[in-house]
Design a protein around this motif. Sequence first.
Motif, PDB file in Angstrom:
ATOM      1  N   GLY A 102     -82.962  72.167  39.116  1.00  0.00           N
ATOM      2  CA  GLY A 102     -81.955  72.345  40.143  1.00  0.00           C
ATOM      3  C   GLY A 102     -82.400  73.205  41.303  1.00  0.00           C
ATOM      4  N   ASP A 103     -83.488  73.973  41.107  1.00  0.00           N
ATOM      5  CA  ASP A 103     -83.975  74.887  42.151  1.00  0.00           C
ATOM      6  C   ASP A 103     -85.231  74.382  42.858  1.00  0.00           C
ATOM      7  OD1 ASP A 103     -83.273  77.746  40.006  1.00  0.00           O
ATOM      8  OD2 ASP A 103     -81.939  76.558  41.306  1.00  0.00           O
ATOM      9  N   GLY A 104     -85.951  73.426  42.217  1.00  0.00           N
ATOM     10  CA  GLY A 104     -87.251  73.010  42.718  1.00  0.00           C
ATOM     11  C   GLY A 104     -87.231  72.527  44.158  1.00  0.00           C
ATOM     12  N   PRO A 105     -86.367  71.559  44.530  1.00  0.00           N
ATOM     13  CA  PRO A 105     -86.359  71.073  45.925  1.00  0.00           C
ATOM     14  C   PRO A 105     -86.076  72.183  46.937  1.00  0.00           C
ATOM     15  CG  PRO A 105     -85.175  69.558  44.482  1.00  0.00           C
ATOM     16  CD  PRO A 105     -85.459  70.772  43.660  1.00  0.00           C
ATOM     17  N   HIS A 106     -85.170  73.120  46.557  1.00  0.00           N
ATOM     18  CA  HIS A 106     -84.847  74.221  47.465  1.00  0.00           C
ATOM     19  C   HIS A 106     -86.078  75.123  47.697  1.00  0.00           C
ATOM     20  CE1 HIS A 106     -83.183  77.931  48.989  1.00  0.00           C
ATOM     21  NE2 HIS A 106     -83.575  78.558  47.888  1.00  0.00           N
ATOM     22  N   VAL A 107     -86.806  75.378  46.616  1.00  0.00           N
ATOM     23  CA  VAL A 107     -87.988  76.243  46.738  1.00  0.00           C
ATOM     24  C   VAL A 107     -89.039  75.590  47.637  1.00  0.00           C
ATOM     25  CG1 VAL A 107     -89.898  77.293  45.481  1.00  0.00           C
ATOM     26  CG2 VAL A 107     -87.595  77.362  44.528  1.00  0.00           C
ATOM     27  N   VAL A 108     -89.312  74.307  47.435  1.00  0.00           N
ATOM     28  CA  VAL A 108     -90.317  73.602  48.244  1.00  0.00           C
ATOM     29  C   VAL A 108     -89.888  73.585  49.710  1.00  0.00           C
ATOM     30  CG1 VAL A 108     -91.466  71.391  48.631  1.00  0.00           C
ATOM     31  CG2 VAL A 108     -91.102  72.218  46.295  1.00  0.00           C
ATOM     32  N   ALA A 109     -88.596  73.319  49.954  1.00  0.00           N
ATOM     33  CA  ALA A 109     -88.101  73.279  51.334  1.00  0.00           C
ATOM     34  C   ALA A 109     -88.175  74.656  51.989  1.00  0.00           C
ATOM     35  CB  ALA A 109     -86.662  72.749  51.352  1.00  0.00           C
ATOM     36  N   ALA A 110     -87.860  75.710  51.234  1.00  0.00           N
ATOM     37  CA  ALA A 110     -87.891  77.068  51.789  1.00  0.00           C
ATOM     38  C   ALA A 110     -89.319  77.456  52.176  1.00  0.00           C
ATOM     39  CB  ALA A 110     -87.321  78.066  50.781  1.00  0.00           C
ATOM     40  N   PHE A 111     -90.277  77.091  51.347  1.00  0.00           N
ATOM     41  CA  PHE A 111     -91.663  77.430  51.681  1.00  0.00           C
ATOM     42  C   PHE A 111     -92.146  76.644  52.901  1.00  0.00           C
ATOM     43  CE2 PHE A 111     -95.685  79.316  50.894  1.00  0.00           C
ATOM     44  CZ  PHE A 111     -96.630  78.363  51.239  1.00  0.00           C
ATOM     45  N   GLN A 112     -91.737  75.355  52.968  1.00  0.00           N
ATOM     46  CA  GLN A 112     -92.131  74.561  54.118  1.00  0.00           C
ATOM     47  C   GLN A 112     -91.519  75.115  55.403  1.00  0.00           C
ATOM     48  OE1 GLN A 112     -94.430  72.067  54.132  1.00  0.00           O
ATOM     49  NE2 GLN A 112     -94.225  72.230  56.365  1.00  0.00           N
ATOM     50  N   ALA A 113     -90.267  75.592  55.302  1.00  0.00           N
ATOM     51  CA  ALA A 113     -89.615  76.179  56.476  1.00  0.00           C
ATOM     52  C   ALA A 113     -90.355  77.435  56.927  1.00  0.00           C
ATOM     53  CB  ALA A 113     -88.151  76.499  56.160  1.00  0.00           C
ATOM     54  N   ALA A 114     -90.831  78.251  55.973  1.00  0.00           N
ATOM     55  CA  ALA A 114     -91.596  79.452  56.315  1.00  0.00           C
ATOM     56  C   ALA A 114     -92.912  79.069  56.981  1.00  0.00           C
ATOM     57  CB  ALA A 114     -91.859  80.280  55.059  1.00  0.00           C
ATOM     58  N   ARG A 115     -93.547  77.976  56.508  1.00  0.00           N
ATOM     59  CA  ARG A 115     -94.782  77.511  57.138  1.00  0.00           C
ATOM     60  C   ARG A 115     -94.524  77.055  58.562  1.00  0.00           C
ATOM     61  NH1 ARG A 115     -97.802  72.951  54.239  1.00  0.00           N
ATOM     62  NH2 ARG A 115     -99.224  73.425  55.963  1.00  0.00           N
ATOM     63  N   ASP A 116     -93.437  76.312  58.748  1.00  0.00           N
ATOM     64  CA  ASP A 116     -93.129  75.794  60.083  1.00  0.00           C
ATOM     65  C   ASP A 116     -92.820  76.913  61.063  1.00  0.00           C
ATOM     66  OD1 ASP A 116     -91.365  72.898  58.722  1.00  0.00           O
ATOM     67  OD2 ASP A 116     -93.513  73.267  59.062  1.00  0.00           O
ATOM     68  N   SER A 117     -92.098  77.929  60.580  1.00  0.00           N
ATOM     69  CA  SER A 117     -91.712  79.045  61.466  1.00  0.00           C
ATOM     70  C   SER A 117     -92.769  80.140  61.500  1.00  0.00           C
ATOM     71  CB  SER A 117     -90.381  79.644  61.011  1.00  0.00           C
ATOM     72  OG  SER A 117     -90.510  80.235  59.716  1.00  0.00           O
ATOM     73  N   GLU A 118     -93.782  80.016  60.593  1.00  0.00           N
ATOM     74  CA  GLU A 118     -94.817  81.039  60.464  1.00  0.00           C
ATOM     75  C   GLU A 118     -94.208  82.405  60.186  1.00  0.00           C
ATOM     76  OE1 GLU A 118     -98.336  79.075  63.220  1.00  0.00           O
ATOM     77  OE2 GLU A 118     -97.334  80.903  63.909  1.00  0.00           O
ATOM     78  N   GLY A 119     -93.118  82.377  59.427  1.00  0.00           N
ATOM     79  CA  GLY A 119     -92.420  83.615  59.085  1.00  0.00           C
ATOM     80  C   GLY A 119     -92.565  83.950  57.616  1.00  0.00           C
ATOM     81  N   VAL A 120     -91.680  84.799  57.125  1.00  0.00           N
ATOM     82  CA  VAL A 120     -91.705  85.249  55.730  1.00  0.00           C
ATOM     83  C   VAL A 120     -90.977  84.228  54.851  1.00  0.00           C
ATOM     84  CG1 VAL A 120     -90.997  87.060  54.148  1.00  0.00           C
ATOM     85  CG2 VAL A 120     -91.803  87.650  56.448  1.00  0.00           C
ATOM     86  N   HIS A 121     -91.574  83.919  53.698  1.00  0.00           N
ATOM     87  CA  HIS A 121     -90.938  83.033  52.718  1.00  0.00           C
ATOM     88  C   HIS A 121     -90.135  83.867  51.729  1.00  0.00           C
ATOM     89  CE1 HIS A 121     -90.259  80.282  49.447  1.00  0.00           C
ATOM     90  NE2 HIS A 121     -91.016  81.020  48.638  1.00  0.00           N
ATOM     91  N   ARG A 122     -88.879  83.446  51.517  1.00  0.00           N
ATOM     92  CA  ARG A 122     -88.010  84.152  50.583  1.00  0.00           C
ATOM     93  C   ARG A 122     -87.085  83.133  49.919  1.00  0.00           C
ATOM     94  NH1 ARG A 122     -85.802  89.478  50.274  1.00  0.00           N
ATOM     95  NH2 ARG A 122     -83.804  89.499  49.190  1.00  0.00           N
ATOM     96  N   SER A 123     -87.063  83.192  48.595  1.00  0.00           N
ATOM     97  CA  SER A 123     -86.148  82.289  47.865  1.00  0.00           C
ATOM     98  C   SER A 123     -85.877  82.866  46.484  1.00  0.00           C
ATOM     99  CB  SER A 123     -86.758  80.885  47.746  1.00  0.00           C
ATOM    100  OG  SER A 123     -87.903  80.910  46.909  1.00  0.00           O
ATOM    101  N   GLU A 124     -84.733  82.478  45.944  1.00  0.00           N
ATOM    102  CA  GLU A 124     -84.371  82.852  44.581  1.00  0.00           C
ATOM    103  C   GLU A 124     -84.304  81.584  43.744  1.00  0.00           C
ATOM    104  OE1 GLU A 124     -81.627  86.765  45.676  1.00  0.00           O
ATOM    105  OE2 GLU A 124     -80.757  85.093  44.536  1.00  0.00           O
ATOM    106  N   HIS A 125     -84.941  81.617  42.574  1.00  0.00           N
ATOM    107  CA  HIS A 125     -84.963  80.432  41.724  1.00  0.00           C
ATOM    108  C   HIS A 125     -85.254  80.862  40.288  1.00  0.00           C
ATOM    109  CE1 HIS A 125     -89.051  81.084  43.393  1.00  0.00           C
ATOM    110  NE2 HIS A 125     -89.401  80.909  42.125  1.00  0.00           N
ATOM    111  N   ARG A 126     -85.091  79.871  39.388  1.00  0.00           N
ATOM    112  CA  ARG A 126     -85.285  80.136  37.966  1.00  0.00           C
ATOM    113  C   ARG A 126     -86.643  79.573  37.519  1.00  0.00           C
ATOM    114  NH1 ARG A 126     -79.610  77.403  36.728  1.00  0.00           N
ATOM    115  NH2 ARG A 126     -80.276  76.457  38.719  1.00  0.00           N
ATOM    116  N   ILE A 127     -87.352  80.406  36.730  1.00  0.00           N
ATOM    117  CA  ILE A 127     -88.668  80.007  36.215  1.00  0.00           C
ATOM    118  C   ILE A 127     -88.583  79.956  34.693  1.00  0.00           C
ATOM    119  CG2 ILE A 127     -91.122  80.589  36.091  1.00  0.00           C
ATOM    120  CD1 ILE A 127     -90.846  82.066  38.704  1.00  0.00           C
ATOM    121  N   ARG A 128     -89.183  78.862  34.114  1.00  0.00           N
ATOM    122  CA  ARG A 128     -89.155  78.682  32.669  1.00  0.00           C
ATOM    123  C   ARG A 128     -90.177  79.590  31.998  1.00  0.00           C
ATOM    124  NH1 ARG A 128     -90.682  73.773  32.421  1.00  0.00           N
ATOM    125  NH2 ARG A 128     -92.808  74.178  31.659  1.00  0.00           N
TER     126      ARG A 128
END
Length: 812
Positions: free
Chosen positions: A223-249
Amino acid sequence: MTTAPGFRDSLYSGGICGALIAERDWSQTALGPIPGWSAPLRTATLILLRSPVPMVMLWGEGGVMLYNDAYAVFAGKRHPQLLGSPVREGWPEVADFNDNVMRVGLAGGTLRYQDQELTLYRNDVPEQVWMNLDYSPVIDEDGRPGGVLCVLAETTGHVTARAALVESEARFRLMVDTVPQIIWIADAEGRMEFLNRQFSDYTGAAFQSLSPAEIAGAFIHPGDGPHVVAAFQAARDSEGVHRSEHRIRSAAGEYRWFLDLAHPYRDPRTGEIVRWFGSSVDIHDRKVAEDRLRELNATLEQRVAERTAERNMLAKLVEHTDIMVMAIDLDFNILALNAANAAEFERVFGVRPHTGDNMLALLDDQPVLREEVRAAWTRAMDGGRLTVVQEFGDPDRDRPCYEISFHPLFDEAGAQVGLYQFVTDVTERLRREAQLVEAQEALRQAQKMEAMGQLTGGVAHDFNNLLTPIVGTLDLLQHKQLGGAREQRLIAGAAQSAERARTLVQRLLAFARRQPLQLIPVDMAQLVAGMSDLVASTTGPQIAVEVDIAPGLPPADADPNQLEMALLNLAVNARDAMPDGGTLRITASRRDAGTDGAPGDYICLSVADTGSGMDAATLARAVEPFFSTKGVGKGTGLGLSMVHGLASQLGGALDIQSVPGQGTRVALFLPVSGSASPVAAAGPACAGPAKRSGRVLLVDDEELVRHSTADMLGDLGYAVIEAGSAEEAVRLVEADTAFDLLVTDHLMPGMSGTDLARLVQARRPGVAILLVSGYAEAEGVEPSMPRLTKPFRKQELAQMLAQFTNAPEAVA
């Protein structure tokens, strides 16, 4: 030479110490009354009194101390009693050290100490002092060291600062070694390059270089995977800081919440993002608590949101700042810290801290680093503010230097409950400051070498005047065959020693760039070919001599005699570097740039060997005068100094490259001559001192030099008229005194020999003129004027005079 009253007056311009020296009665000391001080003692005293750096001279066997105002400040309460006292009595606590200095210095040696540690009682209490010390002998009038000159620079502050930095780094490494969070590094596209041990411990998986999508599919909650990938891509596009909260197994199959935070790292040159440095902080307990609180306080949700908005804003500011922030209670429990602090703590200590952790407990497996951290915080627990600059961290990871500002933390009642800190990495700033100190030291070394050159040139000039009557007299005694066989052996031995002294003085003048030079266009190929046999015989059969001369080389402006001596010196050095044999290669080529890369037109004459080579420390001192690695009695230490001075005097440069165990290459860069064709070096004008006749006006202010030269001229058949100054010679000219040849010293008090030559040339155009000098000062001297270098023998004088016999019009 400064007269005694003039010298005493000069002392008063040397500051407070100069006045003290001038007013003191020295008759009861080893120095004796001031009027009896030798010229070298006076000269060295005036030099040190005018120096802005601490300098002290230790004169005589007892080392009587003469120093300047800067040294008086260094001496503390021991000044002025220290002035005039023997060094052993003046500094009894370091008597053995100074005894060694006097032994080496009075034996003609030099000493240099870097950051020398001594314990001194400058102000009635023992002090640990570190200093840079340079000791050099001062040569007295008898040609032997009369004293030792010391140039001093106190480095206590630098040494103690370095020690403090070392301690600071050790403490910092302890603080950041055991961070219990996931730390990761990815490339510009997000593919993993590094994951710390916490990741493997938590997930049970070994490191793999995975893309963001692959990591999301393998370890992140669906449930968190697509959000994490999108958040990192957004940080790459903006060349800013990547920040996200998600669950890891986890390895057990359970999911926990993590806060993922990453900052981009840019290429310093292009500014492009080349890596991402990130951390994944376990926030599961916080998330669970938030959910429970949300459920229990559903009716208070709005008020909580409003009240926390302001705090969240402040928290974001603290969380995202590059300044590292941490707060602890008085038991070292962490009350708060920002991401920068947590990441840096983990980077240098290997463990990630969290709020609620005991900072010292995190470092229990690193007791040395833990005690460094404890000591730093404990110093600030007295309720006041404290700023320190110190190194922290595990030496096996990184140990930067930080500027840390500690502040007390109070509760609502005003009682201190803890501390908080602001931390900035100042490693780069301190490195730049250290580079500045290094550059300043290089400048001081260059200034010292220039001062040594000026002093050496003046002393060598005086020695030439002293050697001229000695060499001339011994030459006459040899030619007249006075005495028996024993006397002739003694005369021959003295002549040989005088010749060695003459050679040494020429090397000193070469180092000081003041040797008399006769510049002509020189064919380098012809010069090297003429030297080949001498080089081969000098180096011996174990060394193969190779010569490689580029065809069609234009002539270079040089003095062929001095250039041959330089080439022979380099060959001897190469031979000594190859005791078991090897190859000596002499090359000459044309270059369009000098040693510094600046454009120019040069002939490069190089001598390379396959010998032992030099390390960096030896190479840095290779051209220093009197520096030698050949051992006592095996070298003067002036060979490379002479070559370096000759290159500078000719408008060229010297380049030395050396690798230990592989060999050394010395390259002499000489300017290409403006003349189209080389001039062959002039051979002897006559085979020996043939008899001649005529009247010579001989002018020299040095009586012994004048008498010795007059004897040579008389022996050659000339009638000699002597004058002790140029002014006296002018009076003889104005009195219509007849003479056919003028032989005059160049540098004399009052009117110089050059001025006298011009006057005689104007009034008596037919008179030949010969200029005699032991110095390279040629200002105002016509290049065509014949010159004879002091000291000289009768045969050399006869050869010069023969030029006038063969070409009487060759005058200035």
